[in-house]
Design an enzyme around this catalytic site. Structure first.
Site, PDB file in Angstrom:
ATOM      1  CE1 TYR A  40      -3.743   2.458   0.848  1.00  0.00           C
ATOM      2  CE2 TYR A  40      -2.345   3.166   2.662  1.00  0.00           C
ATOM      3  CZ  TYR A  40      -3.449   3.358   1.851  1.00  0.00           C
ATOM      4  OH  TYR A  40      -4.260   4.443   2.055  1.00  0.00           O
ATOM      5  CB  ALA A  63      -7.276   1.624  15.195  1.00  0.00           C
TER       6      ALA A  63
HETATM    7  P1  NAD Z   1     -12.723   3.711   1.210  1.00  0.00           P
HETATM    8  O1  NAD Z   1     -12.297   2.298   1.031  1.00  0.00           O
HETATM    9  O2  NAD Z   1     -13.901   3.958   2.083  1.00  0.00           O
HETATM   10  O3  NAD Z   1     -12.970   4.422  -0.183  1.00  0.00           O
HETATM   11  C1  NAD Z   1     -12.245   4.101  -1.341  1.00  0.00           C
HETATM   12  C2  NAD Z   1     -13.240   3.830  -2.432  1.00  0.00           C
HETATM   13  O4  NAD Z   1     -12.525   3.561  -3.657  1.00  0.00           O
HETATM   14  C3  NAD Z   1     -14.111   2.603  -2.157  1.00  0.00           C
HETATM   15  O5  NAD Z   1     -15.473   2.951  -2.101  1.00  0.00           O
HETATM   16  C4  NAD Z   1     -13.812   1.673  -3.311  1.00  0.00           C
HETATM   17  O6  NAD Z   1     -14.924   0.936  -3.762  1.00  0.00           O
HETATM   18  C5  NAD Z   1     -13.302   2.628  -4.375  1.00  0.00           C
HETATM   19  N1  NAD Z   1     -12.509   1.931  -5.379  1.00  0.00           N
HETATM   20  C6  NAD Z   1     -11.567   0.974  -5.182  1.00  0.00           C
HETATM   21  N2  NAD Z   1     -11.137   0.511  -6.361  1.00  0.00           N
HETATM   22  C7  NAD Z   1     -11.804   1.192  -7.323  1.00  0.00           C
HETATM   23  C8  NAD Z   1     -11.792   1.129  -8.734  1.00  0.00           C
HETATM   24  N3  NAD Z   1     -11.011   0.257  -9.395  1.00  0.00           N
HETATM   25  N4  NAD Z   1     -12.610   1.957  -9.417  1.00  0.00           N
HETATM   26  C9  NAD Z   1     -13.430   2.833  -8.756  1.00  0.00           C
HETATM   27  N5  NAD Z   1     -13.487   2.912  -7.410  1.00  0.00           N
HETATM   28  C10 NAD Z   1     -12.675   2.100  -6.707  1.00  0.00           C
HETATM   29  O7  NAD Z   1     -11.447   4.481   1.759  1.00  0.00           O
HETATM   30  P2  NAD Z   1     -11.311   5.962   2.314  1.00  0.00           P
HETATM   31  O8  NAD Z   1     -10.956   5.856   3.734  1.00  0.00           O
HETATM   32  O9  NAD Z   1     -12.467   6.771   1.901  1.00  0.00           O
HETATM   33  O10 NAD Z   1     -10.012   6.429   1.517  1.00  0.00           O
HETATM   34  C11 NAD Z   1     -10.054   7.357   0.434  1.00  0.00           C
HETATM   35  C12 NAD Z   1      -8.636   7.625  -0.025  1.00  0.00           C
HETATM   36  O11 NAD Z   1      -7.871   8.157   1.068  1.00  0.00           O
HETATM   37  C13 NAD Z   1      -7.881   6.388  -0.506  1.00  0.00           C
HETATM   38  O12 NAD Z   1      -7.053   6.748  -1.579  1.00  0.00           O
HETATM   39  C14 NAD Z   1      -7.034   6.017   0.683  1.00  0.00           C
HETATM   40  O13 NAD Z   1      -5.892   5.294   0.308  1.00  0.00           O
HETATM   41  C15 NAD Z   1      -6.693   7.372   1.242  1.00  0.00           C
HETATM   42  N6  NAD Z   1      -6.332   7.334   2.667  1.00  0.00           N
HETATM   43  C16 NAD Z   1      -7.273   7.061   3.604  1.00  0.00           C
HETATM   44  C17 NAD Z   1      -6.913   7.010   4.931  1.00  0.00           C
HETATM   45  C18 NAD Z   1      -7.921   6.722   6.016  1.00  0.00           C
HETATM   46  O14 NAD Z   1      -7.548   6.717   7.190  1.00  0.00           O
HETATM   47  N7  NAD Z   1      -9.180   6.482   5.708  1.00  0.00           N
HETATM   48  C19 NAD Z   1      -5.583   7.236   5.312  1.00  0.00           C
HETATM   49  C20 NAD Z   1      -4.644   7.497   4.325  1.00  0.00           C
HETATM   50  C21 NAD Z   1      -5.035   7.577   3.001  1.00  0.00           C
END
Ligand code: NAD
Length: 342
Positions: free
Chosen positions: A152, A196
């Site tokens: 990741y 978490a």
């Molecule tokens: P999430 O999993 O709730 O949302 C990500 C969404 O992307 C999901 O709904 C998923 O279905 C969609 N997705 C995955 N593959 C896809 C594809 N091929 N085509 C279209 N959609 C697709 O996660 P989140 O917490 O909302 O995270 C959003 C972004 O923030 C991500 O890039 C994640 O890596 C980043 N991020 C989140 C956190 C956190 O703590 N939540 C921390 C660091 C980075």
């Protein structure tokens, strides 16, 4: 700032942060929003009828082009992600998100998007700088020399670099934020991808409702982290997207707590005390990590400032409602919120 009539694309809009961003853009009066996610509509966490909703797999270039066509501002939040349990066991899948960002950047250039936001992560930071249980406050420069979280984190670091080179070589206005652990209502709270704060709230709720006053904790409990409330994340995304900040920047809370302290807070909100069972074989991530907010303070005169206690209380209440709804056989999350503050 984008004109309210500019078409704004949010990818990953069926997920936690993307859904909250769409809700916030609506509330701020944006009239043309395109929301895209791979999930079928009924699985989106939040969905709004006055938004153009598309269910598309953005691993595919043609779908990224469909999504980007006509969009002035692009927020690329789609990724395969989850908590430590998910990313430790799905490294290849996490790395494949590189397809989404590659194709979205190409599509953004092809259709002349004005701005492109990319959600990176604190998982890009060098693991050797996170071995102490007393959380190191990571500065942006600590991503190099590179030793990111396997799978990741490497994908995020690579995609950050692509954003940089698309800016330098093609003049695309890219902005990159490194999110540190985001939590709040509408987040994943069960199923294996939860992080978490949501997992701990759910376990405390389970213990309270079942009367079995025990909780399983992954790792020794003294790992330190900071957790950013969703409203701060959305505000930061907006500020960074519209700023002149060229390099990836931390977007996280600087209030570090141990996992044990997080459990203390959740217990306090619930009004119970639980026996703690530590699973030392479970994925626990790095020992200590915090967000150094010197740079964001310097550029934006702001940093995420919702206290963990205040944010966790709201999150706990929301998960509690969802939990009871699921117990009654209703949907695990409320899919279609009533029209909000617009
Ligand atoms: P999430 O999993 O709730 O949302 C990500 C969404 O992307 C999901 O709904 C998923 O279905 C969609 N997705 C995955 N593959 C896809 C594809 N091929 N085509 C279209 N959609 C697709 O996660 P989140 O917490 O909302 O995270 C959003 C972004 O923030 C991500 O890039 C994640 O890596 C980043 N991020 C989140 C956190 C956190 O703590 N939540 C921390 C660091 C980075």
């Amino acid at each position: 700032m984008a004109e309210k009539s500019t078409l704004v694309l949010v990818t990953g809009a069926g997920g936690f942060i993307g859904g909250s961003l769409v809700a916030s853009l609506r509330a701020r009066g944006h009239q043309r929003i395109r929301a895209v996610d791979i999930k079928p509509f009924e699985a989106w966490y939040q969905r709004f009828d006055d938004v153009e909703n598309l269910s598309l797999d953005l691993n595919l270039k043609e779908n990224c082009e469909r999504a980007a066509e006509g969009a002035g501002n692009i927020y690329n939040l789609a990724a395969n992600m989850g908590g430590m349990g998910f990313i430790e066991h799905n490294k290849a899948l996490c790395m494949l998100s590189v397809l989404i960002n590659t194709h979205m950047l190409q599509a953004a250039v092809k259709y002349g998007a004005r701005r492109f936001f990319y959600s990176s992560s604190a998982c890009v930071y060098n693991g050797d700088k996170q071995t102490s249980f007393e959380a190191t406050s990571l500065k942006e420069e600590d991503a190099y020399p590179a030793l990111a979280e396997d799978g990741y984190g490497w994908e995020k670091l690579f995609s950050e670099r692509m954003c940089r080179h698309f800016r330098e070589d093609y003049g695309l206005y890219t902005r990159v934020a490194r999110f540190h652990n985001v939590y709040g209502p509408w987040g994943t709270w069960y199923g294996g991808r939860e992080k978490a704060p949501a997992a701990i709230c759910r376990k405390v709720i389970e213990a309270k409702i079942s009367g079995k006053h025990e909780i399983g904790i992954w790792g020794p409990g003294n790992q330190e982290r900071s957790f950013m409330y969703i409203d701060d994340c959305i505000k930061g995304v907006d500020l960074i997207m519209n700023s002149g900040i060229l390099e990836p920047i931390n977007l996280g809370s600087s209030e570090a707590v141990t996992i044990n302290q997080l459990v203390d807070m959740a217990e306090d909100i619930a009004g119970i005390k639980l026996k703690r069972n530590y699973d030392l074989t479970a994925p626990k991530g790095v020992n200590g990590r915090n967000s150094d907010n010197t740079l964001i303070q310097k550029y934006l005169y702001w940093e995420p400032d919702t206290s963990l206690r205040a944010g966790l209380e709201k999150t706990y209440r929301w998960i509690h409602d969802q939990y009871l709804a699921r117990e009654r056989g209703e949907a695990g999350v409320v899919r279609e919120p009533v029209a909000d503050a617009r």
